[in-house]
Design an enzyme around this catalytic site. Structure first.
Site, short mmCIF file in Angstrom:
data_model
loop_
_atom_site.label_atom_id
_atom_site.label_comp_id
_atom_site.label_asym_id
_atom_site.label_seq_id
_atom_site.Cartn_x
_atom_site.Cartn_y
_atom_site.Cartn_z
N ARG A 135 29.35 -34.84 49.63
CA ARG A 135 30.09 -33.57 49.63
C ARG A 135 30.88 -33.45 48.34
O ARG A 135 31.55 -34.37 47.92
CB ARG A 135 31.05 -33.49 50.82
N SER B 211 29.92 -29.31 56.84
CA SER B 211 30.53 -29.29 58.16
C SER B 211 31.60 -28.20 58.26
O SER B 211 31.32 -27.03 58.03
CB SER B 211 31.10 -30.67 58.48
N HIS B 212 32.83 -28.57 58.57
CA HIS B 212 33.91 -27.61 58.79
C HIS B 212 34.63 -27.23 57.51
O HIS B 212 35.59 -26.46 57.54
CB HIS B 212 34.92 -28.20 59.78
N ASP C 92 31.76 -25.45 64.73
CA ASP C 92 31.91 -25.51 63.28
C ASP C 92 30.65 -24.98 62.61
O ASP C 92 29.73 -24.49 63.27
CB ASP C 92 32.25 -26.93 62.83
N ASP D 21 27.93 -26.18 61.09
CA ASP D 21 26.59 -26.68 61.36
C ASP D 21 26.34 -26.99 62.83
O ASP D 21 25.28 -27.50 63.18
CB ASP D 21 26.28 -27.91 60.51
N ASP E 49 27.76 -29.12 65.07
CA ASP E 49 27.87 -30.43 65.72
C ASP E 49 29.26 -30.66 66.31
O ASP E 49 29.44 -31.54 67.15
CB ASP E 49 27.48 -31.56 64.76
N ARG E 50 30.26 -29.87 65.92
CA ARG E 50 31.61 -30.01 66.47
C ARG E 50 31.95 -28.78 67.30
O ARG E 50 31.41 -27.68 67.08
CB ARG E 50 32.64 -30.18 65.35
N THR F 42 34.43 -45.33 62.60
CA THR F 42 34.18 -43.90 62.49
C THR F 42 32.87 -43.67 61.74
O THR F 42 32.58 -44.34 60.76
CB THR F 42 35.34 -43.22 61.76
N GLU G 192 33.70 -38.88 69.15
CA GLU G 192 34.77 -39.15 68.19
C GLU G 192 35.90 -38.17 68.40
O GLU G 192 35.70 -37.09 68.97
CB GLU G 192 34.25 -39.06 66.75
N SER H 112 37.27 -36.25 66.39
CA SER H 112 37.20 -35.06 65.54
C SER H 112 36.28 -33.99 66.12
O SER H 112 35.49 -33.39 65.42
CB SER H 112 36.74 -35.46 64.13
N LYS I 76 26.01 -35.52 66.75
CA LYS I 76 26.97 -34.77 67.53
C LYS I 76 26.33 -33.45 67.93
O LYS I 76 25.52 -32.90 67.17
CB LYS I 76 28.24 -34.49 66.71
#
Length: 559
Positions: A27, A121-122, A292, A294, A296-297, A361, A380, A382, A393
């Protein structure tokens, strides 16, 4: 089929010294990928070269993105480089869009060698935001440390990359597209597939869709509010929750994927999903969720904006798996959580008499546990939870688990949570602070010095007074994980202080942000068995903890 073979070109380049992937891939600021000459190309070549040449020739890979700015341009480059590097077939989501859970699902379904996911991600999108490239391996999960290190090694010595610059693909046209390449015996194939279909078919085998549909459409219809946060999940929410399960179309908001996610970070929490929180507080909806970028959260809210802590969510899902046909048929093998996640799920594991694994993690650590049949559900702190149906996730899976529990128990979110606390106790838990942009040397010395304090022989049994509370240290260490499957060891995974009342403090360096400098995270947890004391705000514990952290500076001043 193209009539003239497309040439394969070798381009000279110079290596970059900052392309070792972190917990969630590589990233960086979008401007780095877009503006630094060959930065993206170098990293993609490093990923492709990390795959053994014999395995790479003619293999299948999956490509998807969360739709953020620069994704289309990056996808076109990946297609051109995959063709030049001997990949036989690429499967790409319609318009380049695939959620991270869907990528994992498709990799496993078609037995691909791996997949490339374009997501941060987020993190914020747009030209001034962040961009990321993540490589998932053949089990559908994130790259293990060995693969990440191999990518890094290639990136540090890379001198050239291969590309087919004349190859053009229309990401909006579904179907198969074949291309003849120079000096290649077989055509290179690109398949543009429906972004939702394969993933939806998997979910149909896991859940009782008729039961969820009755909950959302029956005489006592549960009104829901789902915020896709203008990320990749919009098409999934509309297709699955609305079209398939019958939720009204106006149940789903912010479902059009946007390159800048509508100008807000696509982070499903109480701050950035404030519009959802406010809508839930009005009392018109019994269930709310946000995803989020993508997919996964996730975040879960109950009526009147009742917030479900992600660690509680994981534990409650684990305690109610009998509501899901998949687990009634497959059984429950065990649970796993990251060390920084609250120990609420540990109590569920003990009650159900199943194994509990505590890992560092990073979702990649769950892969071996699931592949070896040791783990059924993991999560997790998060906002990430999933099961062994894929190796990532899965936000929408988590939402469907909650809806299944509500349908089976005929209770609202808040009642389910409070019933769980009454039976097993409440784990007050929060991520206290994220210190971003810390000078890496400062972060290193901070953690080193703190470790010296907490691992001193005099530290255990120390007592710290914070207000009317007294905390007595039971043990403290630098978390080390030995994989029960292959014996690999992960050291220096976070400092933890465990008190005699099961309270914990955790200090961890994070490697997933992609921002300049290091990130230091501090977590706090306190266990409460007494039902009379289970309805306090987490903020109360959050206010006490900084004083406890400060008191660690003077460990010899014990009571």
């Amino acid at each position: 089929m193209e009539t003239n073979p497309i040439p394969v070109v070798t381009v000279q380049t110079s290596p970059f010294d900052d392309q070792r992937p972190g917990t969630n891939g590589l990233r960086r600021k979008t401007a780095v990928f877009e503006g630094k000459k060959n930065y993206l190309q170098n990293y993609i070549q490093s990923v492709l070269s990390s795959i053994d040449l014999r395995d790479r020739q003619g293999c299948t890979m999956v490509v998807g993105s969360d739709g953020r700015y620069f994704s289309r341009a990056a996808t076109e480059i990946i297609v051109q480089m995959a063709a030049a590097n001997g990949i036989g077939r690429l499967v790409i989501g319609h318009n380049g869009l695939l959620s991270t859970p869907a990528v994992s699902c498709i990799i496993r379904k078609i037995k691909a060698i791996g997949g490339i996911i374009l997501t941060a991600s987020h993190n914020p999108g747009g030209p001034g935001g962040d961009f990321g490239v993540k490589f998932n391996v053949a089990n559908g999960g994130p790259s293990p440390d060995t693969v990440m290190e191999k990518i890094a090694q290639v990136s540090r010595t890379l001198e050239e990359y291969a590309i087919c610059p004349d190859l053009r693909i229309d990401l909006g046209r579904l179907g198969r597209h074949d291309f003849d390449l120079e000096n290649k015996f077989k055509p290179f194939r690109v398949e543009i597939v429906d972004s939702v279909e394969v993933y939806l078919n998997l979910l149909r085998t896991i859940f009782d869709f008729s039961s969820i549909k009755s909950l959302l459409t029956g005489p006592e219809q549960l009104k829901i509010r789902i915020d896709a946060m203008n990320g990749v999940m919009g098409p999934y929410v509309r297709r699955i929750l609305c079209d398939e399960l019958g939720a009204p179309a106006n149940s789903a908001v912010n479902c059009v994927p946007m390159e800048d996610f509508g100008g807000r970070p696509p982070e499903p929490n109480l701050t950035y999903a404030a519009s959802l929180v406010n809508a839930m507080k009005g009392g018109d909806f019994g269930f709310g969720a946000a995803f989020d970028a993508d997919g996964d959260r996730y975040m879960i809210l109950g009526e009147n904006g009742f917030f479900v802590n992600p660690s509680d969510s994981l534990a409650i899902m684990a305690a109610n798996l009998s509501c899901i046909p998949y687990f009634r048929q497959m059984g429950v093998k065990g649970f796993a959580r990251s060390m920084a996640t609250s120990t609420a799920i540990d109590r569920v594991a003990k009650a159900l008499k199943v194994a509990l694994y505590e890992t560092p993690t990073g979702w990649r650590f769950f892969g071996n546990l699931m592949d070896s049949g040791r783990c059924s559900v993991c999560g997790e702190e998060s906002f990430g939870t999933s099961s062994n149906h894929i190796r990532e996730k899965d936000g929408l899976w988590s939402v469907l688990v909650w809806l299944s529990i509500m349908a089976a128990r005929k209770q609202g979110v808040e009642m389910i949570v409070k019933d769980h606390w009454a039976k097993l106790g409440r784990n007050y838990f929060c991520r206290l602070f994220d210190y971003d942009g810390v000078d890496p040397r400062v972060a290193f010395y901070l953690m080193r010095d703190l470790e010296a304090v907490i691992t001193d022989k005099a530290f255990p049994s120390q007592k710290f007074a914070v207000g009317s509370n007294v905390y007595c240290v039971e043990r403290a260490d630098n978390f080390e994980y030995i994989d029960p499957v292959d014996g690999t060891v992960a050291r220096n995974q976070g400092l933890r202080i465990v008190f005699t009342d099961a309270s914990r403090l955790v200090f961890r360096l994070s490697g997933s942000g992609g921002r300049a400098g290091a990130t230091v995270r501090i977590y706090a947890e306190s266990y409460e068995k007494d039902p009379e004391r289970q309805n306090r705000e987490t903020q109360v514990w959050k206010m006490l903890t900084p004083a406890l952290v400060v008191s660690l500076r003077s460990p010899n001043e014990s009571l």
